[in-house]
Scaffold this motif. Structure first.
Motif, PDB file in Angstrom:
ATOM      1  N   GLU A   8       4.375   6.016  -5.051  1.00 37.50           N
ATOM      2  CA  GLU A   8       4.295   6.217  -6.498  1.00 37.50           C
ATOM      3  C   GLU A   8       3.325   7.349  -6.831  1.00 37.50           C
ATOM      4  OE1 GLU A   8       3.087   2.482  -8.141  1.00 37.50           O
ATOM      5  OE2 GLU A   8       5.042   1.561  -7.817  1.00 37.50           O
ATOM      6  N   ALA A   9       2.173   7.344  -6.138  1.00 35.68           N
ATOM      7  CA  ALA A   9       1.160   8.361  -6.405  1.00 35.68           C
ATOM      8  C   ALA A   9       1.674   9.759  -6.072  1.00 35.68           C
ATOM      9  CB  ALA A   9      -0.114   8.050  -5.619  1.00 35.68           C
ATOM     10  N   ILE A  21       3.987   1.563  -0.971  1.00 35.10           N
ATOM     11  CA  ILE A  21       4.714   1.712  -2.237  1.00 35.10           C
ATOM     12  C   ILE A  21       3.797   2.369  -3.278  1.00 35.10           C
ATOM     13  CG2 ILE A  21       5.779   0.444  -4.152  1.00 35.10           C
ATOM     14  CD1 ILE A  21       6.698  -1.597  -1.941  1.00 35.10           C
ATOM     15  N   GLY A  22       2.530   1.959  -3.282  1.00 34.87           N
ATOM     16  CA  GLY A  22       1.549   2.577  -4.184  1.00 34.87           C
ATOM     17  C   GLY A  22       1.380   4.059  -3.884  1.00 34.87           C
ATOM     18  N   LEU A  23       1.301   4.414  -2.592  1.00 31.75           N
ATOM     19  CA  LEU A  23       1.126   5.824  -2.218  1.00 31.75           C
ATOM     20  C   LEU A  23       2.361   6.647  -2.574  1.00 31.75           C
ATOM     21  CD1 LEU A  23      -0.612   5.436   1.260  1.00 31.75           C
ATOM     22  CD2 LEU A  23      -1.641   6.245  -0.858  1.00 31.75           C
ATOM     23  N   ARG A  67      -1.767  -2.005  -6.675  1.00 29.61           N
ATOM     24  CA  ARG A  67      -1.283  -2.350  -5.341  1.00 29.61           C
ATOM     25  C   ARG A  67      -2.408  -2.225  -4.332  1.00 29.61           C
ATOM     26  NH1 ARG A  67       4.156  -2.866  -5.154  1.00 29.61           N
ATOM     27  NH2 ARG A  67       5.362  -1.931  -6.844  1.00 29.61           N
ATOM     28  N   SER A  68      -2.131  -2.732  -3.130  1.00 29.29           N
ATOM     29  CA  SER A  68      -3.105  -2.676  -2.043  1.00 29.29           C
ATOM     30  C   SER A  68      -3.671  -1.267  -1.910  1.00 29.29           C
ATOM     31  CB  SER A  68      -2.397  -3.088  -0.755  1.00 29.29           C
ATOM     32  OG  SER A  68      -3.275  -2.936   0.325  1.00 29.29           O
ATOM     33  N   GLY A  69      -4.995  -1.156  -1.778  1.00 39.04           N
ATOM     34  CA  GLY A  69      -5.619   0.155  -1.594  1.00 39.04           C
ATOM     35  C   GLY A  69      -6.167   0.757  -2.871  1.00 39.04           C
ATOM     36  N   TYR A  70      -5.791   0.201  -4.039  1.00 36.91           N
ATOM     37  CA  TYR A  70      -6.331   0.720  -5.295  1.00 36.91           C
ATOM     38  C   TYR A  70      -7.662   0.054  -5.587  1.00 36.91           C
ATOM     39  CZ  TYR A  70      -2.232   3.326  -6.764  1.00 36.91           C
ATOM     40  OH  TYR A  70      -1.236   4.246  -6.859  1.00 36.91           O
ATOM     41  N   ARG A 103      -1.008  -1.083 -15.418  1.00 33.17           N
ATOM     42  CA  ARG A 103      -0.130  -0.955 -14.259  1.00 33.17           C
ATOM     43  C   ARG A 103      -0.517  -2.021 -13.245  1.00 33.17           C
ATOM     44  NH1 ARG A 103      -1.284   4.385 -11.154  1.00 33.17           N
ATOM     45  NH2 ARG A 103       0.241   3.428  -9.809  1.00 33.17           N
ATOM     46  N   ARG A 125       0.832  -1.203   0.000  1.00 33.84           N
ATOM     47  CA  ARG A 125       0.000   0.000   0.000  1.00 33.84           C
ATOM     48  C   ARG A 125       0.866   1.253   0.000  1.00 33.84           C
ATOM     49  NH1 ARG A 125      -3.958   3.219  -0.547  1.00 33.84           N
ATOM     50  NH2 ARG A 125      -5.345   3.882   1.107  1.00 33.84           N
TER      51      ARG A 125
END
Lengths: 267, 231
Positions: A161-162, A157-159, B130-133, B127, A155
């Motif tokens: 990236e965002a 890592i996604g944030l 990831r978790s949370g998307y 893409r 989670r």
């Protein structure tokens, strides 16, 4: 001199962000860099304790942001190492005392004076996390080889990236080689297979870390323990040196051993 | 044909469904006016396929997303946005929407449809989720990348994952029992098609591409094998 700002974060609490920040700061300082570490965990500060600098705090991050002191006055020098400073968090305030733009301003003020600025992020994905990554040039995500920690790392890592601070790099902390040999723990390959980011180091589980945390004497200071050595290798990699990745996760069962011997003998 | 007093928003029937044309004015006012119209004629709009002609309005992704969500609450599928602004066209394309109405078909083009598949609305997500998307779309969803645990896809159509599917997916979310889910590696936390829920079993061995569909009220998962002449 323009500093590299690295934020150490994880999502989940208790995976070893603060220990990692303290030890990387010590390892970088011992290799001759000028380092400032900033405790981003306002209200639940720990970095001062892990570094053993608790009793020397006069001013803190919030004092500096709110103008009650100059930034230099909030920087505590660690006398055991040549050039290591700590900016502690305030304990009596909360995350809303500082904004992401305050953090960017504060870090910009330090950039010309040091080589590395390490920011210890609090757990979670709220204000404290946003404060901590706002000034970052690089982000390191710390995780443990456990499903829940890996999920939170994903989670985060996604944030990251965002926020366009990516790609984050990964430290796997508290890997237990004997549990991996028994097949009872996720291996670093398992973790990487899911997270698909660059691994910058693996730190083995080590009792020395707990002892040193309680004493306020980071393991990287003497560098004899296995964890301490792992932190030194990560610091070298941060400085752009090629250091081979340690492997704690060789799972060699009877058959693969036989086939390896057979293969090497057969060539 | 429904036309407002001030011609702020015009709604007319076209061959591909409904075309809603926005006049000049504050976007948020136009939208609330339109939604009021729809609210009043719920029955007429339910199940409609809608194209928007937004003229000179510049739409932000958030505005377009909000409008599409409001539409889907009314059972309306948004499939195209026509705009004079290239920025808005790009935004629409990011949402997987068409930006041109298909040309009027002549006798010849009708013959062509015998050999050419008619398109259905779909979105391509290139893409790893990831978790949370969360991806929600009133049509098909195609992901090139993995769907990690903690990520969610909700589609009214089918879901195709060119990668590892480990999150939560819901295909046929508006009741389409013919929707399918396919993935190169099928290990979802939870898989739903229409109203049927299934949880994947831990599997051994080398993963193979699989396809999940509803058969006699249950979700079944089979290895994907190419058969001559389709399924």
């Amino acid at each position: 001199m323009s500093a590299t700002t690295i934020t150490i974060t994880s999502g989940k609490g208790g995976v070893g962000k603060t220990t990692t920040t303290a030890n990387l700061a010590v390892a970088l300082a011992l290799s001759g860099c000028k380092v400032v570490c900033i405790d981003g965990d306002i209200g639940l500060r720990n970095l001062d304790v892990v570094l053993g600098l608790e009793n020397r705090i006069v001013y803190d991050l919030v004092d500096a942001v709110e103008g009650r002191c100059r930034l230099r006055q909030a920087m505590i020098r660690d006398k055991r190492v040549p050039e290591l400073y700590l900016i502690p968090a305030a304990q009596t305030r909360d995350k809303s005392a500082v904004s992401p733009s305050d953090m960017v301003r504060l870090v910009d003020e330090l950039r010309e004076e040091v080589d590395y600025i390490l920011i210890d992020s609090p757990a979670g994905i709220e204000r404290g996390f946003r404060n901590a990554i706002a000034p970052a040039d690089q982000v390191i995500v710390v995780t443990n080889p456990e499903v829940s920690a890996v999920r939170d790392a994903d989670r985060i890592i996604g944030l990251v990236e965002a926020e366009e601070k990516g790609p984050a790099r990964l430290i796997i902390n508290r890997l237990n080689p004997s549990m991996i040999k028994r097949g009872d723990m996720l291996t670093s390959e398992d973790v990487l297979e899911l997270l698909a980011v660059q691994l910058i180091g693996v730190v083995p589980e080590d009792e020395a870390v707990i002892i040193s945390t309680n004493k306020g004497y980071p393991v990287a200071l003497d560098g004899k323990s296995r964890a301490g050595q792992a932190f030194h290798r990560i610091a070298q990699r941060l400085r752009g040196k090629e250091v081979p990745m340690e492997s704690f996760s060789e799972k060699e069962d009877f058959f693969s051993k036989i086939s390896r011997i057979w293969r090497s003998g057969g060539e | 044909m429904l036309t407002s007093k001030a011609s702020l928003v015009q709604i007319k029937g076209i061959r591909d469904g409904l075309l809603i044309t926005f006049g000049e004015g504050e976007w948020s006012e136009l939208v609330s006016y339109l939604l009021n119209q729809i609210e009043r004629d719920r029955g007429f709009f339910k199940g409609a396929r809608v194209a928007l002609d937004v003229g000179n309005h510049i739409l932000h992704p958030a505005e377009l997303g909000a409008l599409r969500n409001s539409f889907s609450e009314f059972g309306i599928t948004l499939w195209a946005v026509i705009s004079n602004s290239p920025t808005t066209e790009r935004t629409a394309q990011d949402f997987g929407l068409a930006t041109r109405l298909s040309p009027v078909k002549t006798e010849r083009t009708i013959r062509e449809t015998d050999t050419h598949m008619l398109g259905e609305p779909a979105i391509l997500v290139q893409r790893t989720l990831r978790s949370g998307y969360r991806v929600e779309y009133p049509g098909h969803v195609v992901v090139i990348g993995d769907v990690n645990p903690g990520a969610e896809i909700v589609a009214s159509g089918s879901i195709v994952v060119w990668g590892k599917l480990r999150g939560v997916v819901h295909a046929g979310a508006e009741g389409d029992e013919d929707a399918v889910v396919c993935a190169l590696e099928m290990i979802p936390t939870q898989l739903r098609i229409s109203g049927v829920v299934s949880v994947s079993l831990r599997r051994q061995g080398k993963p193979v591409p699989e396809i999940a569909r509803i058969e006699s009220g249950q979700v079944i998962v089979e290895p994907w094998v190419y058969k001559e002449g389709g399924k």
